[in-house]
Motif scaffolding. Sequence first.
Motif, PDB file in Angstrom:
ATOM      1  N   PRO A 133       0.697  -1.456   0.006  1.00  0.00           N
ATOM      2  CA  PRO A 133      -0.081  -0.002  -0.132  1.00  0.00           C
ATOM      3  C   PRO A 133       0.851   1.161   0.057  1.00  0.00           C
ATOM      4  CG  PRO A 133      -1.046  -1.681   1.533  1.00  0.00           C
ATOM      5  CD  PRO A 133       0.399  -2.419   1.094  1.00  0.00           C
ATOM      6  N   GLN A 134       1.947   1.379   0.629  1.00  0.00           N
ATOM      7  CA  GLN A 134       2.760   2.266   0.952  1.00  0.00           C
ATOM      8  C   GLN A 134       3.521   2.839  -0.464  1.00  0.00           C
ATOM      9  OE1 GLN A 134       4.407   3.588   4.882  1.00  0.00           O
ATOM     10  NE2 GLN A 134       4.961   1.338   4.632  1.00  0.00           N
ATOM     11  N   PHE A 135       4.207   1.915  -0.970  1.00  0.00           N
ATOM     12  CA  PHE A 135       5.017   1.887  -2.280  1.00  0.00           C
ATOM     13  C   PHE A 135       4.019   2.161  -3.542  1.00  0.00           C
ATOM     14  CE2 PHE A 135       8.177  -1.303  -0.397  1.00  0.00           C
ATOM     15  CZ  PHE A 135       8.774  -0.215   0.624  1.00  0.00           C
ATOM     16  N   LYS A 136       2.678   1.558  -3.295  1.00  0.00           N
ATOM     17  CA  LYS A 136       1.964   1.738  -4.510  1.00  0.00           C
ATOM     18  C   LYS A 136       1.145   3.310  -4.493  1.00  0.00           C
ATOM     19  CE  LYS A 136      -2.635  -0.233  -6.349  1.00  0.00           C
ATOM     20  NZ  LYS A 136      -3.396  -1.180  -6.275  1.00  0.00           N
ATOM     21  N   GLN A 137       1.227   3.695  -3.365  1.00  0.00           N
ATOM     22  CA  GLN A 137       0.681   5.243  -3.016  1.00  0.00           C
ATOM     23  C   GLN A 137       1.446   6.086  -3.590  1.00  0.00           C
ATOM     24  OE1 GLN A 137      -0.306   8.317   0.320  1.00  0.00           O
ATOM     25  NE2 GLN A 137      -0.779   6.377   1.013  1.00  0.00           N
ATOM     26  N   PRO A 251      11.506  17.862  -8.977  1.00  0.00           N
ATOM     27  CA  PRO A 251      11.460  19.258  -8.647  1.00  0.00           C
ATOM     28  C   PRO A 251      10.436  19.946  -7.895  1.00  0.00           C
ATOM     29  CG  PRO A 251      10.783  18.663 -10.892  1.00  0.00           C
ATOM     30  CD  PRO A 251      11.139  17.407 -10.247  1.00  0.00           C
ATOM     31  N   LYS A 252       9.327  19.286  -7.862  1.00  0.00           N
ATOM     32  CA  LYS A 252       8.314  20.048  -7.068  1.00  0.00           C
ATOM     33  C   LYS A 252       8.187  19.312  -5.488  1.00  0.00           C
ATOM     34  CE  LYS A 252       4.509  20.143  -9.482  1.00  0.00           C
ATOM     35  NZ  LYS A 252       3.353  19.573 -10.580  1.00  0.00           N
ATOM     36  N   GLY A 253       9.176  18.304  -5.040  1.00  0.00           N
ATOM     37  CA  GLY A 253       9.096  17.998  -3.884  1.00  0.00           C
ATOM     38  C   GLY A 253       9.356  16.466  -3.680  1.00  0.00           C
ATOM     39  N   MET A 254       9.232  15.832  -2.468  1.00  0.00           N
ATOM     40  CA  MET A 254       9.689  14.545  -2.329  1.00  0.00           C
ATOM     41  C   MET A 254       8.312  13.653  -1.664  1.00  0.00           C
ATOM     42  SD  MET A 254      12.651  13.142   0.486  1.00  0.00           S
ATOM     43  CE  MET A 254      11.766  13.757   1.755  1.00  0.00           C
ATOM     44  N   LEU A 255       8.511  12.461  -2.198  1.00  0.00           N
ATOM     45  CA  LEU A 255       7.548  11.410  -1.448  1.00  0.00           C
ATOM     46  C   LEU A 255       8.453  10.255  -0.867  1.00  0.00           C
ATOM     47  CD1 LEU A 255       5.151  10.974  -4.338  1.00  0.00           C
ATOM     48  CD2 LEU A 255       4.459  11.636  -2.178  1.00  0.00           C
ATOM     49  N   LYS A 256       8.121   9.909   0.294  1.00  0.00           N
ATOM     50  CA  LYS A 256       8.881   8.808   1.193  1.00  0.00           C
ATOM     51  C   LYS A 256       7.926   7.970   1.660  1.00  0.00           C
ATOM     52  CE  LYS A 256      11.425  10.403   4.605  1.00  0.00           C
ATOM     53  NZ  LYS A 256      12.479  11.031   5.423  1.00  0.00           N
ATOM     54  N   ALA A 257       8.241   6.663   1.520  1.00  0.00           N
ATOM     55  CA  ALA A 257       7.671   5.503   2.671  1.00  0.00           C
ATOM     56  C   ALA A 257       8.654   5.234   3.674  1.00  0.00           C
ATOM     57  CB  ALA A 257       6.940   4.511   1.740  1.00  0.00           C
ATOM     58  N   GLU A 258       8.193   5.222   4.916  1.00  0.00           N
ATOM     59  CA  GLU A 258       9.252   4.719   5.894  1.00  0.00           C
ATOM     60  C   GLU A 258       8.931   3.191   6.165  1.00  0.00           C
ATOM     61  OE1 GLU A 258      11.994   5.947   6.819  1.00  0.00           O
ATOM     62  OE2 GLU A 258      11.844   7.995   6.667  1.00  0.00           O
ATOM     63  N   ASN A 259       9.678   2.810   7.382  1.00  0.00           N
ATOM     64  CA  ASN A 259       9.388   1.297   7.591  1.00  0.00           C
ATOM     65  C   ASN A 259       7.979   1.215   8.435  1.00  0.00           C
ATOM     66  OD1 ASN A 259      11.735  -0.411   6.925  1.00  0.00           O
ATOM     67  ND2 ASN A 259      13.078   0.902   8.323  1.00  0.00           N
ATOM     68  N   VAL A 260       7.570  -0.215   8.298  1.00  0.00           N
ATOM     69  CA  VAL A 260       6.190  -0.335   8.872  1.00  0.00           C
ATOM     70  C   VAL A 260       6.490  -1.246  10.233  1.00  0.00           C
ATOM     71  CG1 VAL A 260       4.158  -1.861   8.849  1.00  0.00           C
ATOM     72  CG2 VAL A 260       5.180  -0.697   6.773  1.00  0.00           C
ATOM     73  N   SER A 261       6.031  -0.832  11.505  1.00  0.00           N
ATOM     74  CA  SER A 261       6.389  -1.524  12.737  1.00  0.00           C
ATOM     75  C   SER A 261       4.863  -1.819  13.332  1.00  0.00           C
ATOM     76  CB  SER A 261       7.051  -0.441  13.777  1.00  0.00           C
ATOM     77  OG  SER A 261       5.978   0.719  14.041  1.00  0.00           O
ATOM     78  N   LYS A 262       4.563  -2.521  14.561  1.00  0.00           N
ATOM     79  CA  LYS A 262       3.506  -2.923  14.968  1.00  0.00           C
ATOM     80  C   LYS A 262       3.001  -1.833  15.760  1.00  0.00           C
ATOM     81  CE  LYS A 262       4.952  -7.640  15.792  1.00  0.00           C
ATOM     82  NZ  LYS A 262       5.310  -8.700  16.874  1.00  0.00           N
ATOM     83  N   SER A 263       3.656  -0.791  16.016  1.00  0.00           N
ATOM     84  CA  SER A 263       2.814   0.454  16.338  1.00  0.00           C
ATOM     85  C   SER A 263       3.547   1.702  16.062  1.00  0.00           C
ATOM     86  CB  SER A 263       3.149   0.425  17.893  1.00  0.00           C
ATOM     87  OG  SER A 263       2.536   1.573  18.551  1.00  0.00           O
ATOM     88  N   THR A 264       2.738   2.775  15.658  1.00  0.00           N
ATOM     89  CA  THR A 264       3.379   4.047  15.556  1.00  0.00           C
ATOM     90  C   THR A 264       3.554   4.990  16.718  1.00  0.00           C
ATOM     91  OG1 THR A 264       1.144   4.947  15.205  1.00  0.00           O
ATOM     92  CG2 THR A 264       2.231   3.986  13.344  1.00  0.00           C
ATOM     93  N   VAL A 265       3.396   4.370  17.802  1.00  0.00           N
ATOM     94  CA  VAL A 265       3.432   5.059  19.157  1.00  0.00           C
ATOM     95  C   VAL A 265       4.774   5.450  19.452  1.00  0.00           C
ATOM     96  CG1 VAL A 265       2.946   5.317  21.556  1.00  0.00           C
ATOM     97  CG2 VAL A 265       1.304   4.578  20.213  1.00  0.00           C
ATOM     98  N   GLU A 266       5.256   6.631  19.726  1.00  0.00           N
ATOM     99  CA  GLU A 266       6.715   7.190  20.042  1.00  0.00           C
ATOM    100  C   GLU A 266       6.534   7.851  21.503  1.00  0.00           C
ATOM    101  OE1 GLU A 266       8.388   9.433  16.845  1.00  0.00           O
ATOM    102  OE2 GLU A 266       7.820   8.264  15.415  1.00  0.00           O
ATOM    103  N   PHE A 267       7.713   7.364  22.148  1.00  0.00           N
ATOM    104  CA  PHE A 267       7.724   7.895  23.697  1.00  0.00           C
ATOM    105  C   PHE A 267       9.020   9.052  23.553  1.00  0.00           C
ATOM    106  CE2 PHE A 267       9.657   7.528  27.928  1.00  0.00           C
ATOM    107  CZ  PHE A 267       8.473   8.072  28.610  1.00  0.00           C
ATOM    108  N   TYR A 268       8.550   9.980  24.239  1.00  0.00           N
ATOM    109  CA  TYR A 268       9.804  11.012  24.347  1.00  0.00           C
ATOM    110  C   TYR A 268       9.788  11.422  25.867  1.00  0.00           C
ATOM    111  CZ  TYR A 268       9.081  11.880  19.277  1.00  0.00           C
ATOM    112  OH  TYR A 268       9.073  11.549  17.822  1.00  0.00           O
TER     113      TYR A 268
END
Length: 338
Positions: A133-137, A251-268
């Motif tokens: 889904p990410q790469f296709k998008q 020239p108009k910007g960038m598209l990027k797909a990052e890694n997939v994990s079990k959770s998108t929650v980040e702790f700071y």
Amino acid sequence: MASKKLKIAVVGLGTNGSMHFKQLQHLDTVEIVAAADPLIEDRKKTLNLENISFLSTDYHQVLAKKEIEAVFFFTPSSQHLENITAAARAHKNIFCEKPLSKDGTIAECKKALAEVKNAGVKLQIGFNRRFDPQFKQIHERVEKGEVGTPQIVKVVARDPFVIPYDFIKNSGGLIQDFTSHDFDMLRYQEGSDIAEIFIESSILIDPKLAEFNDVDTLTASVKFKNGALGLIDESRKAVYGYDQRVEVFGPKGMLKAENVSKSTVEFYNDKNVSLKKPLDYYLTRFEEAYQEEKALFVKSILENLPIICTGEDALKAMCCSNAALESQKTGQPVKVQY
């Protein structure tokens, strides 16, 4: 009225084949009427084959069944050309895992594709990452012109561990087994064929790979026919998980797909930042892509739609792999011969 179901056969029920078979069992647009595997009796112990009307150790017997409209091949790479040719001659639509061939020449591959064309059947090759889904998008948004004509495409592809030696010995090596996916992804995202490839490679992880004339760390720089540039960064071992990323810059910007994990929650907090590691294996990371590639292949037959990843796409990936192997050997950039 119930929707028509495609009558299919599955050939090859090993590790990957078993995964695909289980997914096909849950696909409501198909009816699995036959399966073949040299170890079919053993497969009965681990797979639910009770509702399959015809089982065989010889896939040629499956091809002889008139009611079968499509065959899914999950066989060893060295058998793919033979499988495709036999199925085309039997006038069956064909889904076959990549590569198009591990040992065959480009001329032999073109001959097999000619058999497919002459039979008037559809052939899809399993470059599953096109269906993620990410790469296709990213692909679809590039096609809409959101970043302009891409100038640089980057792919990161790092496995979580060195796969078993027995598999590596028969896989065709890092370039044919892994990098072929990435050449296809570069072409898919750029929308242009690759003209030239330069490979740098090393053994930095597992010295035993030298016994198989293989490497574990690789970079590839490519030039597309439209003048754009591409980069691949590949490793057999990333200690933090299965690392798969794509970036398209224009020239108009960038598209990027990052890694997939079990959770998108980040702790700071005041000491550090923590987040979940990427998923740990390709069967998990690309589970949805594997489902989608088969579902869309079936849809292409039932609705007579174009195939997304054709035999010609797989042939071009092979041509890129051949050029990459030559570059690895000579230490020089090599033009891709299609």
